[in-house]
Design a protein around this motif. Structure first.
Motif, PDB file in Angstrom:
ATOM      1  N   ALA A 218       0.872  -1.190   0.000  1.00  0.00           N
ATOM      2  CA  ALA A 218       0.000   0.000   0.000  1.00  0.00           C
ATOM      3  C   ALA A 218       0.903   1.232   0.000  1.00  0.00           C
ATOM      4  CB  ALA A 218      -0.882  -0.007   1.237  1.00  0.00           C
ATOM      5  N   VAL A 219       0.599   2.207  -0.847  1.00  0.00           N
ATOM      6  CA  VAL A 219       1.463   3.396  -0.897  1.00  0.00           C
ATOM      7  C   VAL A 219       0.776   4.647  -0.355  1.00  0.00           C
ATOM      8  CG1 VAL A 219       3.019   2.619  -2.727  1.00  0.00           C
ATOM      9  CG2 VAL A 219       0.878   3.758  -3.353  1.00  0.00           C
ATOM     10  N   ARG A 220      -0.544   4.653  -0.283  1.00  0.00           N
ATOM     11  CA  ARG A 220      -1.214   5.847   0.254  1.00  0.00           C
ATOM     12  C   ARG A 220      -2.616   5.503   0.747  1.00  0.00           C
ATOM     13  NH1 ARG A 220       0.349  10.816   1.268  1.00  0.00           N
ATOM     14  NH2 ARG A 220      -1.449  11.929   2.042  1.00  0.00           N
ATOM     15  N   GLU A 230       0.890  -0.093  -4.879  1.00  0.00           N
ATOM     16  CA  GLU A 230       2.065   0.343  -5.636  1.00  0.00           C
ATOM     17  C   GLU A 230       1.894   0.170  -7.153  1.00  0.00           C
ATOM     18  OE1 GLU A 230       5.599  -2.034  -4.978  1.00  0.00           O
ATOM     19  OE2 GLU A 230       4.368  -3.699  -4.298  1.00  0.00           O
ATOM     20  N   ASP A 231       1.018  -0.725  -7.584  1.00  0.00           N
ATOM     21  CA  ASP A 231       0.812  -0.891  -9.033  1.00  0.00           C
ATOM     22  C   ASP A 231      -0.258   0.077  -9.565  1.00  0.00           C
ATOM     23  OD1 ASP A 231      -1.487  -1.931  -7.980  1.00  0.00           O
ATOM     24  OD2 ASP A 231      -1.469  -3.792  -9.150  1.00  0.00           O
ATOM     25  N   GLY A 232      -0.714   0.995  -8.711  1.00  0.00           N
ATOM     26  CA  GLY A 232      -1.697   1.990  -9.141  1.00  0.00           C
ATOM     27  C   GLY A 232      -3.131   1.576  -8.870  1.00  0.00           C
ATOM     28  N   ALA A 233      -3.347   0.295  -8.536  1.00  0.00           N
ATOM     29  CA  ALA A 233      -4.721  -0.158  -8.250  1.00  0.00           C
ATOM     30  C   ALA A 233      -5.237   0.532  -6.982  1.00  0.00           C
ATOM     31  CB  ALA A 233      -4.743  -1.673  -8.075  1.00  0.00           C
ATOM     32  N   PHE A 234      -6.566   0.645  -6.891  1.00  0.00           N
ATOM     33  CA  PHE A 234      -7.171   1.317  -5.741  1.00  0.00           C
ATOM     34  C   PHE A 234      -8.124   0.354  -5.040  1.00  0.00           C
ATOM     35  CE2 PHE A 234      -9.750   4.283  -3.379  1.00  0.00           C
ATOM     36  CZ  PHE A 234      -8.780   5.150  -2.897  1.00  0.00           C
TER      37      PHE A 234
END
Ligand SMILES: Cc1cc2nc3c(=O)[nH]c(=O)nc-3n(C[C@H](O)[C@H](O)[C@H](O)COP(=O)(O)OP(=O)(O)OC[C@H]3O[C@@H](n4cnc5c(N)ncnc54)[C@H](O)[C@@H]3O)c2cc1C
Length: 482
Positions: A218-220, A230-234
């Motif tokens: 998880a980045v944010r 991190e792969d842009g998925a939400f």
């Protein structure tokens, strides 16, 4: 001679146990004048059973270790909602956030641990506290907070797929929430499980309605919206529950020059560098032994109770090997010892059996006839038998396949509990050993109801009730404990 003034800071599982055992050895308070300082506002409770409270199968009262009258009945001065803020070692005084300072002849730090939040954007506030829309699971207040937000259909993200993360995700799934469990390692519980077991566990989670995402960080965190990977998925989430590990709660000790963020080092008498200050439980560091587990905390409490009361002046703490047990709904997992070894290992005999479609897996490692490690998923009987062989050191039967498939009758505990060593853990949920039960039987006069009341054995998952019955009274076969 006036009694020794013992002050315990922390009324969690270790502090509560220590207080009980001190009073068991000194019921009239002739040797020890006992004060317990607890930051939480309620009597101590069994944290291990919090997932049960979260999914609604247990209540806060049901997991209490002590009733409201316990302290008065046991001559314990109990300060609830009291936070110790400073330790003056020279004057042997502990200062509270509110209230007069307390002098001591011996101080015990039992301050436990606190959840650790990883450095993910948006997860924490300015002082490192969980941000809005973020929760951790350490206490009953956390359960209430999480329960208030998570109902049927509410999307929830759980960060961290270790034991606590899996238990929490499954508990929230049973509440009806739409749970996504996010874990950065390639498979769940990688510290305990091999990839096959991790894969089967993820399948079982999926069957239980929990979506599992592994290998992605998880980045944010975005309050009320969810978590970006991190792969842009939400991952949409009304609440993000963080279960990424704990750190010892050592602020008080560190400010007093004892220990570090990694824990308070203690010797085998649970003494810190200051002979008047001891530490037990999650906050204590004993050699290389793993911390953050209940069994060591309670073993340490027993040793320290012997030493503080003089009941066992030669008592010394020796770490016992941990057994990890996860029981959540239909998921039943037991792991211990050299579970990481592969089937091709030259270090030990390793046997394995996997049936991913049925959610079962068993791996066993042996050194000669001794069971040295296992991973058992979906085969509770096999898990119990292997654990018993591991705990007792009894030789494994020659028919290994039968053992692995659960076709070997369990060792003779149900028929002859007297054969078990006293240290054998009978109730894993409440960490109750055969010795605990035998002691309670002596104190109460026996009978399963009295034993369950005294030790709380069988009040968790209930699996051990037949064994408790046999130990309570070899002739007792019926009766429902209340
Ligand atoms: C959800 C969950 C599931 C778990 N499952 C398992 C399991 O299956 N098996 C296992 O072995 N372990 C498990 N654990 C871990 C186990 O609960 C701990 O190892 C155990 O609680 C340690 O006891 P302790 O007394 O050291 O810490 P705690 O029980 O955390 O108690 C510490 C107490 O000290 C208080 N305190 C801290 N600082 C101060 C201060 N300055 N002044 C006053 N009071 C203070 C805290 O408020 C707290 O009440 C689990 C933990 C959780 C949260």
């Amino acid at each position: 001679m006036s009694p020794r003034r013992v002050v315990v800071v922390g009324y969690g599982m270790a502090g509560a146990r220590l207080a009980e055992l001190v009073r068991e050895r000194d019921p009239r308070g002739e040797l020890v004048e006992l004060t317990v300082v607890g930051a939480e506002s309620r009597p101590a409770y069994n944290r291990v059973l919090l997932p049960g409270v979260l999914d609604g199968t247990m209540t806060a009262d049901g997991i209490a270790l002590h009733g409201r009258e316990w302290a008065r009945d046991n001559r314990v001065r109990l300060l609830l909602g009291a936070v110790a803020v400073r330790l003056d070692r020279a004057a042997r005084v502990v200062h509270l956030a509110d209230g007069p300072p307390i002098g001591y002849d011996a101080l015990v730090l039992a301050t436990g641990s606190r959840p650790w939040l990883p450095p993910v954007g948006g997860l924490t506030g300015e002082r490192g506290e969980p941000a809005r829309g973020v929760a951790t699971l350490r206490g009953l207040d956390d359960c209430a907070r999480i329960a208030a937000v998570t109902g049927p259909g509410v999307p929830v993200a759980v960060l961290g797929g270790g034991v606590l993360g899996v238990e929490t995700a499954l508990a929230l799934g049973r509440r009806g929430a739409g749970v996504t469990l996010i874990h950065p390692a390639p498979h769940l519980m990688e510290r305990h499980l091999d990839p096959t077991a991790g894969m089967i566990l993820a399948r079982l989670c999926h069957t239980a309605g929990v979506r599992v995402v592994t290998g992605l960080t998880a980045v944010r965190h975005y309050p009320d919206e969810g978590v970006k990977l991190e792969d842009g998925a939400f991952v949409p989430a009304a609440l993000t529950v963080v279960t990424t590990g704990v750190r010892p709660e050592t602020d008080l000790a560190v400010a007093a020059g004892l220990g570090s963020a990694e824990g308070v080092p203690v010797d085998d008498r649970l003494r810190t560098a200051d002979p008047y200050v001891h530490a037990v439980g999650d906050c204590a560091r004993t050699g290389d032994a793993p911390s953050g587990l209940l069994r060591p905390a309670w073993d340490q409490a027993a040793v320290l109770a012997d030493l503080l009361t003089g009941a066992g002046p030669t008592a010394r703490y020796r770490a016992s090997p941990p057994v990890t047990r996860l029981r959540a709904g239909d998921v039943d997992l037991t792991v211990f010892g050299a579970s990481h070894l592969g089937l091709d290992s030259r270090e030990a005999e390793v046997l394995g059996y996997a049936d991913p479609a049925r959610g079962t897996y068993a791996k066993l490692t042996l050194d000669g006839d001794r069971v040295t490690g296992a991973i058992v998923l979906g085969l509770p009987g096999v898990g119990a038998t292997l654990t018993q062989l591991y705990d007792t050191g009894w030789p494994a039967p020659a028919d290994r396949l039968a053992l692995l498939l659960g076709r070997t009758p369990p060792p003779a505990v149900d028929d002859d509990p007297a054969r078990l060593p006293g240290s054998t853990v009978i109730c894993r949920c409440n960490s109750v050993t055969k010795d605990d039960l035998t002691r309670a039987a002596r104190a109460t006069g026996g009978g399963v109801t009295a034993l369950v009341r005294a030790t709380r054995a069988s009040t968790g998952c209930g699996d051990c009730l037949p064994k408790v019955r046999r130990l309570a009274d070899p002739h007792e076969t019926t009766g429902t404990p209340t």
